[in-house]
Write a protein that holds these residues in place. Structure first.
Motif, mmCIF file in Angstrom:
data_model
loop_
_atom_site.group_PDB
_atom_site.id
_atom_site.type_symbol
_atom_site.label_atom_id
_atom_site.label_comp_id
_atom_site.label_asym_id
_atom_site.label_seq_id
_atom_site.Cartn_x
_atom_site.Cartn_y
_atom_site.Cartn_z
ATOM 1 N N VAL A 39 -5.460 -0.998 -7.178
ATOM 2 C CA VAL A 39 -6.686 -0.345 -6.720
ATOM 3 C C VAL A 39 -6.319 1.051 -6.222
ATOM 4 O O VAL A 39 -5.453 1.195 -5.357
ATOM 5 N N LEU A 40 -6.968 2.079 -6.781
ATOM 6 C CA LEU A 40 -6.748 3.463 -6.360
ATOM 7 C C LEU A 40 -8.044 4.066 -5.871
ATOM 8 O O LEU A 40 -9.118 3.753 -6.387
ATOM 9 N N TRP A 41 -7.959 4.933 -4.881
ATOM 10 C CA TRP A 41 -9.131 5.686 -4.444
ATOM 11 C C TRP A 41 -8.691 7.000 -3.803
ATOM 12 O O TRP A 41 -7.584 7.121 -3.305
ATOM 13 N N LYS A 42 -9.592 7.989 -3.903
ATOM 14 C CA LYS A 42 -9.314 9.295 -3.318
ATOM 15 C C LYS A 42 -9.441 9.227 -1.798
ATOM 16 O O LYS A 42 -10.333 8.577 -1.267
ATOM 17 N N SER A 43 -8.541 9.922 -1.113
ATOM 18 C CA SER A 43 -8.580 9.980 0.344
ATOM 19 C C SER A 43 -7.877 11.256 0.775
ATOM 20 O O SER A 43 -7.716 12.198 -0.011
ATOM 21 N N THR A 44 -7.472 11.306 2.023
ATOM 22 C CA THR A 44 -6.678 12.422 2.551
ATOM 23 C C THR A 44 -5.548 11.839 3.377
ATOM 24 O O THR A 44 -5.607 10.681 3.808
ATOM 25 N N ALA A 45 -4.522 12.632 3.617
ATOM 26 C CA ALA A 45 -3.411 12.162 4.433
ATOM 27 C C ALA A 45 -3.870 11.824 5.840
ATOM 28 O O ALA A 45 -3.349 10.914 6.487
ATOM 29 N N VAL A 46 -4.883 12.549 6.333
ATOM 30 C CA VAL A 46 -5.408 12.296 7.681
ATOM 31 C C VAL A 46 -6.221 11.008 7.709
ATOM 32 O O VAL A 46 -6.074 10.178 8.607
ATOM 33 N N ALA A 47 -7.072 10.797 6.710
ATOM 34 C CA ALA A 47 -7.920 9.604 6.678
ATOM 35 C C ALA A 47 -7.112 8.347 6.411
ATOM 36 O O ALA A 47 -7.450 7.260 6.878
ATOM 37 N N TYR A 76 -4.255 10.287 -3.456
ATOM 38 C CA TYR A 76 -4.738 8.984 -3.929
ATOM 39 C C TYR A 76 -4.045 7.868 -3.151
ATOM 40 O O TYR A 76 -2.815 7.872 -2.981
ATOM 41 N N CYS A 77 -4.827 6.905 -2.662
ATOM 42 C CA CYS A 77 -4.280 5.687 -2.087
ATOM 43 C C CYS A 77 -4.050 4.675 -3.206
ATOM 44 O O CYS A 77 -4.844 4.593 -4.151
ATOM 45 N N ILE A 78 -2.973 3.913 -3.103
ATOM 46 C CA ILE A 78 -2.640 2.902 -4.102
ATOM 47 C C ILE A 78 -2.388 1.578 -3.381
ATOM 48 O O ILE A 78 -1.480 1.482 -2.545
ATOM 49 N N LYS A 79 -3.188 0.570 -3.696
ATOM 50 C CA LYS A 79 -3.002 -0.764 -3.127
ATOM 51 C C LYS A 79 -2.724 -1.736 -4.260
ATOM 52 O O LYS A 79 -3.517 -1.852 -5.196
ATOM 53 N N THR A 80 -1.582 -2.424 -4.204
ATOM 54 C CA THR A 80 -1.231 -3.380 -5.244
ATOM 55 C C THR A 80 -1.182 -4.783 -4.653
ATOM 56 O O THR A 80 -0.731 -4.971 -3.516
ATOM 57 N N THR A 81 -1.632 -5.764 -5.428
ATOM 58 C CA THR A 81 -1.680 -7.153 -4.975
ATOM 59 C C THR A 81 -1.215 -8.077 -6.091
ATOM 60 O O THR A 81 -1.712 -7.988 -7.226
ATOM 61 N N VAL A 136 0.855 -1.193 0.000
ATOM 62 C CA VAL A 136 0.000 0.000 0.000
ATOM 63 C C VAL A 136 0.886 1.236 0.000
ATOM 64 O O VAL A 136 1.858 1.325 0.759
ATOM 65 N N GLY A 137 0.573 2.196 -0.868
ATOM 66 C CA GLY A 137 1.289 3.464 -0.916
ATOM 67 C C GLY A 137 0.312 4.594 -1.180
ATOM 68 O O GLY A 137 -0.918 4.407 -1.127
ATOM 69 N N ASN A 138 0.819 5.787 -1.462
ATOM 70 C CA ASN A 138 -0.071 6.902 -1.797
ATOM 71 C C ASN A 138 0.625 7.879 -2.732
ATOM 72 O O ASN A 138 1.850 7.997 -2.736
ATOM 73 N N LEU A 139 -0.193 8.566 -3.527
ATOM 74 C CA LEU A 139 0.283 9.519 -4.534
ATOM 75 C C LEU A 139 -0.451 10.846 -4.350
ATOM 76 O O LEU A 139 -1.672 10.852 -4.146
ATOM 77 N N MET A 140 0.289 11.946 -4.431
ATOM 78 C CA MET A 140 -0.297 13.278 -4.334
ATOM 79 C C MET A 140 -0.071 14.020 -5.646
ATOM 80 O O MET A 140 1.060 14.154 -6.103
ATOM 81 N N VAL A 141 -1.180 14.448 -6.293
ATOM 82 C CA VAL A 141 -1.061 15.301 -7.480
ATOM 83 C C VAL A 141 -1.510 16.705 -7.078
ATOM 84 O O VAL A 141 -2.501 16.871 -6.365
ATOM 85 N N SER A 142 -0.769 17.716 -7.550
ATOM 86 C CA SER A 142 -0.989 19.084 -7.059
ATOM 87 C C SER A 142 -0.932 20.099 -8.185
ATOM 88 O O SER A 142 -0.302 19.874 -9.224
ATOM 89 N N ASN A 143 -1.617 21.232 -7.952
ATOM 90 C CA ASN A 143 -1.514 22.402 -8.815
ATOM 91 C C ASN A 143 -0.864 23.512 -8.003
ATOM 92 O O ASN A 143 -1.500 24.127 -7.149
#
Length: 406
Positions: A121-129, A160-165, A87-94
C-alpha cells in the motif's frame, strides 16, 4: 550612371547568403551543445531555438532534469508467523533546473509466491505528516503494482509512504526472498532522466521455534539504599530479540525493550541482599535461558538529624558501624552531591559525621535535594559504599545558607 546599376542585386544576394550561413552555424552550434550536455549523465538536458524579427541571431535557452530516488526508512523485513508488517518511505525528486513529469514503476526479482503474498500500500504524504494513516492509497503486491505518476517542479520532491503486509504464509519456502526496485523516470520533451531504489524482503519460516541465546555478563551495582543498576550484554536470535525480562529472584520486575541493555530497580530496601537474572524474548514468544545470576546487597540508610540553633546550621549523619575495629578500614568519607569539596571525613572507629551548609551550597543550588553517600576507605585505597541518604538545601529569610535532612 547606367553602367553601375546592375551591381546592386548581387550585393543583396551576398547579404542574404551571409545571414543564412550565420543562422546555419548557430543551429549547428546548438546541436553540438545539446549533444555534449546530454552524454555521460543520467540527467536530461535540453535546448530550444526560436527565431526573432528583431535580431539576426535566434534566441537560445537551456535547462536540465535530474531524477533522484531514495528510501528514508527502507522497508526491509524478515517475515515470520508473528512478524507480518513493515512500514517505510520513498522520496522521488527532481534535482534539475526545470520542471518535469515523472513515472515510477516497480520491477521485482526473486520468489514469485512471496511477491504475490505481500500486499503493498502506497500513499502520498510528507516527512512531517509521517505514515500513520493512509490517504488515497494505491494498493497492489510486489508482483503487480500500479504506476505512480505526477509532476515535479525544479528542486521538488514527492514523499511516498510504503506499507507492506504478509497476507499468507501458505506455499512459501523458508528463507525465500523478493527484491523490489522502484524506477523513477523524469521527462521533459524528448529528454529523460532516471533513478532507482531497491528493497529486499525475506520470508524466514512459517514457524519460529528457536529461542534466543541467553544474555551474558549480567552485573548489579547498588547505587543507593533503594536503587540497584543492572547491565548486561545482548542476546542473539535468528529473527531478532524483541525484549528482555528482568527478574529479582523469581519475580518479574520489568520488561525492557531491545536494544536497551540496562535497567534500574528502584524498589529495593536498605541493607538487603538481592539476586537478579535476565532472559531474552523474541517476536515469536520464544524465551531464552536465564543469564548468569548477579547478586548485590544494598547499603544501609543513613540516619540524619538537622541540628544547630537555628535549625539548619548543620546536619548530623549516623550509621551502624558493622566493621568497627576492622584494620582494613582506614576511615569513613561522606560525599554530598558526589563532590569531594563537600566531603567530610572521620576515623575508622567513628559512627557520626556532621556537615555544614557552606561547602554543600558551593556544589549545588539552593532549594535542591542532593544525594549523600557514605563510603569506607580501605587501606588498599578502595572506597566501598556502605550507606546512602539525601540532604535538602535552603536559604532563610535573612539570606543565610541552611541545610536540612531530606
Amino acid at each position: 550612371m547606367p553602367a553601375s546599376a546592375p551591381a546592386r542585386p548581387s550585393r543583396l544576394r551576398r547579404a542574404r547568403s551571409t545571414k543564412g550561413t550565420l543562422s546555419l552555424l548557430v543551429c549547428v552550434a546548438i546541436v553540438a551543445v545539446v549533444t555534449l550536455l546530454s552524454t555521460g549523465s543520467s540527467a536530461g538536458t535540453y535546448a530550444s531555438l526560436s527565431d526573432t524579427s528583431a535580431s539576426d541571431l535566434p534566441a537560445v535557452s537551456a535547462g536540465s532534469i535530474t531524477a533522484a530516488s531514495t528510501f528514508g526508512i527502507v522497508p526491509t523485513v524478515s517475515y515470520t508467523s508473528s512478524v507480518t508488517e513493515k512500514v517505510g518511505n520513498l522520496m522521488v525528486s527532481n534535482n534539475g533546473t526545470v520542471g518535469a513529469t515523472y513515472t515510477t514503476t516497480l520491477t521485482r526479482t526473486g520468489s514469485a509466491p512471496l511477491a504475490s503474498a505481500v500486499r503493498v500500500v502506497l500513499w502520498k504524504s510528507t516527512a512531517v505528516a509521517g505514515c500513520t494513516t493512509p490517504v488515497s492509497p494505491i494498493t497492489g503486491t510486489w508482483a503487480s503494482l500500479p504506476v505512480l505518476t505526477g509532476t515535479l517542479s525544479a528542486g521538488a520532491s514527492q514523499f511516498y509512504c510504503i506499507k507492506t503486509t504478509l497476507t499468507s504464509a501458505t506455499g512459501l519456502t523458508a528463507n525465500s526472498s523478493v527484491t523490489a526496485t522502484f524506477t523513477t523516470v523524469l521527462a521533459q520533451s524528448s529528454w529523460t532522466s532516471s533513478a532507482s531504489s531497491a528493497v529486499t524482503q525475506t520470508f524466514v519460516s512459517s514457524a519460529d521455534t528457536t529461542k534466543p541465546t541467553a544474555p551474558t555478563a549480567l552485573a548489579a551495582t547498588a547505587k543507593s539504599a533503594t536503587s540497584v543498576v543492572l547491565t548486561w550484554k545482548a542476546a542473539t536470535d535468528a529473527i531478532g530479540v524483541k525484549e528482555y525480562l528482568v527478574y529479582r529472584g523469581t519475580t518479574l520486575v520489568s520488561t525492557v525493550a531491545s536494544p536497551t541493555l540496562t535497567y534500574t530497580d528502584n524498589g529495593t530496601a536498605p541493607s538487603t541482599a538481592y539476586s537478579y537474572t535476565v532472559r531474552a524474548k523474541d517476536a515469536a514468544g520464544n524465551t531464552s535461558d536465564a543469564s548468569n545470576v548477579a547478586s548485590v546487597t544494598t547499603p544501609q540508610a543513613l540516619r540524619c538529624a538537622s541540628t544547630g540553633d537555628p535549625a539548619g546550621y548543620y546536619v548530623n549523619y549516623t550509621w551502624n558501624n558493622t566493621v568497627k575495629g576492622d584494620a582494613s578500614v582506614s576511615k569513613y568519607l561522606l560525599y554530598v552531591n558526589g563532590s569531594s569539596t563537600a566531603a567530610a571525613s572521620v576515623g575508622n572507629w567513628e559512627t557520626a559525621i556532621g556537615v555544614a551548609p557552606d561547602p554543600v551550597h558551593a556544589t549545588a543550588p539552593s532549594g535542591s535535594t542532593v544525594p549523600v553517600v557514605l563510603k569506607q576507605k580501605l587501606t588498599n585505597g578502595q572506597e566501598v559504599i556502605i550507606a546512602t541518604g539525601s540532604v535538602r538545601l535552603a536559604v532563610d529569610q535573612w539570606g543565610s545558607k541552611r541545610i536540612f535532612c531530606a
